[in-house]
Design a protein around this motif. Structure first.
Motif: not given
Length: 64
Positions: A19-30
């Motif tokens: 229920y508590h997902t950490p924030p994702a860094d989509f720029d780093a993933l890209q």
């Protein structure tokens, strides 16, 4: 005995993950997926030999 406390902790951790997902860094993933950064160079063979704790350091001096 003692299984209840361990199971309760596992249940608590599972609920937090669900229920508590950490924030994702989509720029780093890209950046990682696009391959903009070059991969680190592989370690040299000399470094691996020096790190071997079982290497015989005096083998060259005492060859028969």
């Amino acid at each position: 005995m003692g299984r209840g406390r361990a199971k309760a902790k596992q249940t608590k951790v599972a609920r937090e993950l669900k229920y508590h997902t950490p924030p994702a860094d989509f720029d780093a993933l890209q950046r990682e997926l696009s391959g903009d950064e070059s991969p680190p160079p592989p370690p040299s063979v000399e470094d691996e030999e020096d790190d071997d704790p079982y290497a015989d350091r005096y083998a060259d001096k005492y060859r028969d």
